[in-house]
Enzyme design. Structure first.
Site, PDB file in Angstrom:
ATOM      1  N   GLY A  13       0.742  -0.931  -0.346  1.00  0.00           N
ATOM      2  CA  GLY A  13       0.040  -0.030   0.191  1.00  0.00           C
ATOM      3  C   GLY A  13       0.729   1.248   0.254  1.00  0.00           C
ATOM      4  O   GLY A  13       2.099   2.017   0.563  1.00  0.00           O
ATOM      5  N   HIS A  14      -0.061   2.113  -0.289  1.00  0.00           N
ATOM      6  CA  HIS A  14       1.237   3.807  -0.069  1.00  0.00           C
ATOM      7  C   HIS A  14      -0.062   4.177   0.883  1.00  0.00           C
ATOM      8  O   HIS A  14      -1.064   4.579   1.166  1.00  0.00           O
ATOM      9  CB  HIS A  14       1.533   3.899  -1.777  1.00  0.00           C
ATOM     10  CG  HIS A  14       2.544   3.734  -2.366  1.00  0.00           C
ATOM     11  ND1 HIS A  14       3.416   3.967  -1.795  1.00  0.00           N
ATOM     12  CD2 HIS A  14       2.979   3.009  -3.659  1.00  0.00           C
ATOM     13  CE1 HIS A  14       4.522   3.503  -2.182  1.00  0.00           C
ATOM     14  NE2 HIS A  14       3.708   2.419  -3.482  1.00  0.00           N
TER      15      HIS A  14
ATOM     16  N   ASN B 229      -4.073   5.482   0.035  1.00  0.00           N
ATOM     17  CA  ASN B 229      -4.353   3.723   0.505  1.00  0.00           C
ATOM     18  C   ASN B 229      -4.736   3.647   2.098  1.00  0.00           C
ATOM     19  O   ASN B 229      -6.112   3.459   2.699  1.00  0.00           O
ATOM     20  CB  ASN B 229      -3.491   2.508   0.755  1.00  0.00           C
ATOM     21  CG  ASN B 229      -2.984   2.424  -1.129  1.00  0.00           C
ATOM     22  OD1 ASN B 229      -2.376   2.673  -1.796  1.00  0.00           O
ATOM     23  ND2 ASN B 229      -4.219   2.553  -2.244  1.00  0.00           N
ATOM     24  N   TYR B 230      -3.830   4.364   3.024  1.00  0.00           N
ATOM     25  CA  TYR B 230      -3.683   4.384   4.378  1.00  0.00           C
ATOM     26  C   TYR B 230      -4.391   5.356   5.150  1.00  0.00           C
ATOM     27  O   TYR B 230      -5.803   5.441   5.997  1.00  0.00           O
ATOM     28  CB  TYR B 230      -2.592   4.180   4.703  1.00  0.00           C
ATOM     29  CG  TYR B 230      -1.483   3.219   4.585  1.00  0.00           C
ATOM     30  CD1 TYR B 230      -1.554   1.863   3.964  1.00  0.00           C
ATOM     31  CD2 TYR B 230      -0.198   4.019   4.031  1.00  0.00           C
ATOM     32  CE1 TYR B 230      -0.791   0.931   3.619  1.00  0.00           C
ATOM     33  CE2 TYR B 230       0.492   2.878   4.086  1.00  0.00           C
ATOM     34  CZ  TYR B 230       0.447   1.266   3.025  1.00  0.00           C
ATOM     35  OH  TYR B 230       0.820   0.952   2.746  1.00  0.00           O
TER      36      TYR B 230
ATOM     37  N   ASP C 283       2.124   9.655   5.076  1.00  0.00           N
ATOM     38  CA  ASP C 283       3.964   9.168   5.657  1.00  0.00           C
ATOM     39  C   ASP C 283       4.134   9.982   6.793  1.00  0.00           C
ATOM     40  O   ASP C 283       4.483   9.629   7.204  1.00  0.00           O
ATOM     41  CB  ASP C 283       4.543  10.081   4.247  1.00  0.00           C
ATOM     42  CG  ASP C 283       4.356   8.567   2.923  1.00  0.00           C
ATOM     43  OD1 ASP C 283       4.511   7.339   3.520  1.00  0.00           O
ATOM     44  OD2 ASP C 283       4.515   8.527   2.375  1.00  0.00           O
TER      45      ASP C 283
END
Length: 367
Positions: free
Chosen positions: A133-134, A137-138, A164
């Site tokens: 995921g990136h 998505n989170y 992030d």
């Protein structure tokens, strides 16, 4: 090193996104952060080609040791570094460190005070823990992405600031510092499991509270802080550039109307949501009558709650950012204030290795 974290020894396993950002934060505050890098640098065909170069801003403030972790001797060097560290940071998918032989159980058996900081997208456990995921998505899973963007368009990616760096890196850094403080009292380290899903959800605490009391709804761009309110949004100017207005409080809103010369009584009912569409149209027309520079002359520095929308080329030169030294120039790279390279031999010497042992490691191509 100077700063509030001076004397703190941190080992960072090289990675992407939140882990290096958290390591940068600790280094900026004076911690000695040693990065364990891959012996072979990533190629320039990587999606982030600046990695391993002077443009890798998140790698600043620390030295790097390159190890070939396929070799048993290199693994022993890594474990010996963990033995001497206060903190270990890693951002791999769950299970990777365990397969390398660097899991928490092994590290804590050797160094009980070690704070073992881990950051992933989905967390160390849960149905999605092993899925790729990136950031996007989170934050989608937390309800936060749904509220970003215009009503008639798909949700807009907010760069990778929310997942992030906000929900991942900053939560990791905060959790690690908390665990370090606790370890200094108890003598026991612990695992910090920072998941970007958890962190991004936490960043939305105020919105979830507002939703629970009926002050927020799930219609995008229909709320006070998501672009729904015409007095809290960005607008195009006559020159095609943009400004932001954040006149939430009644006195700030009244000042906005006064300074912009809006006398229409319809604008006085600030919180009348039925009037918002008409108010927005009037503001759109108004702000296109002048350039961004003209609006800055009139509104910047007042209590209207105003700022121009600057691009990354303009922002470092803004007088407020200059006065606060918000940006710095390191080796020709303009970057946000507080470079990498391989300092393998010097790092090992500083951390207690003898010259002959370092030479043997180099001869064996371990470093």
């Amino acid at each position: 090193m100077t700063g509030p974290l001076a004397g703190l020894r941190v080992v960072e396993m090289v990675g992407l996104g939140p882990c290096p950002f958290a390591a940068m934060m600790l280094a900026d505050m004076g911690a000695e952060v040693i990065r364990i890098d891959r012996k072979t640098a990533p190629g320039l065909d990587h999606p982030l080609p600046m990695l391993g170069t002077k443009f890798d801003v998140m790698a600043r403030g620390r030295r790097s040791i390159a190890l070939d972790l396929k070799l048993p001797a290199a693994k022993e060097v890594a474990l010996a570094l963990f033995d001497k560290a206060d903190v270990l940071l890693e951002g791999f998918r769950p299970g990777v460190m365990e397969r390398l032989g660097f899991g928490p159980a092994i590290c804590h058996a050797r160094n009980p005070k070690l704070v073992y900081g881990r950051v992933t997208g989905w967390g160390q456990h849960g149905p999605l823990a092993q899925a790729a995921g990136h950031d996007l998505n989170y934050i989608a899973l937390t309800g936060m992405l749904h509220g970003m963007g215009r009503a008639a368009a798909p949700p807009a990616p907010p760069l990778n600031l929310v997942g992030d760096f906000g929900g991942g890196a900053m939560m990791l850094a905060f959790g690690v510092v908390c665990a370090v403080l606790e370890a200094r009292t108890s003598g026991k380290g612990q695992v910090v499991d920072a998941a970007m899903t958890d962190g991004a959800a936490l960043l939305g605490a105020m919105m979830y509270g507002m939703r629970a009391c009926g002050a927020w709804n799930d219609t995008r761009a229909a709320n006070l802080l998501d672009g729904g309110a015409p007095f809290y949004d960005s607008y195009a100017c006559g020159d095609g550039k943009f400004i932001t207005i954040g006149a939430l409080e009644p006195q700030f809103y009244a000042l906005l109307l006064h300074l912009t010369g809006v006398a229409d009584p319809a604008f006085h009912a600030q919180m009348d949501r039925q009037a918002w569409p008409q108010m927005r149209q009037r503001f759109e027309t108004l702000f296109k009558t002048r350039s961004r520079a003209d609006w800055c002359v009139l509104l910047e520095g007042t209590d209207v709650c105003f700022a121009p929308v600057l691009d990354m080329g303009e922002a470092p030169a803004h007088p407020h950012n200059v006065a606060r030294a918000t940006f710095i120039n390191i080796d020709g790279v303009i970057q946000p204030a507080p470079t990498p390279g391989f300092d393998s031999a010097a790092i090992l010497a500083d951390w207690g290795w003898l010259d002959q042992d370092i030479g043997a490691l180099r001869d064996a191509h371990v470093i």
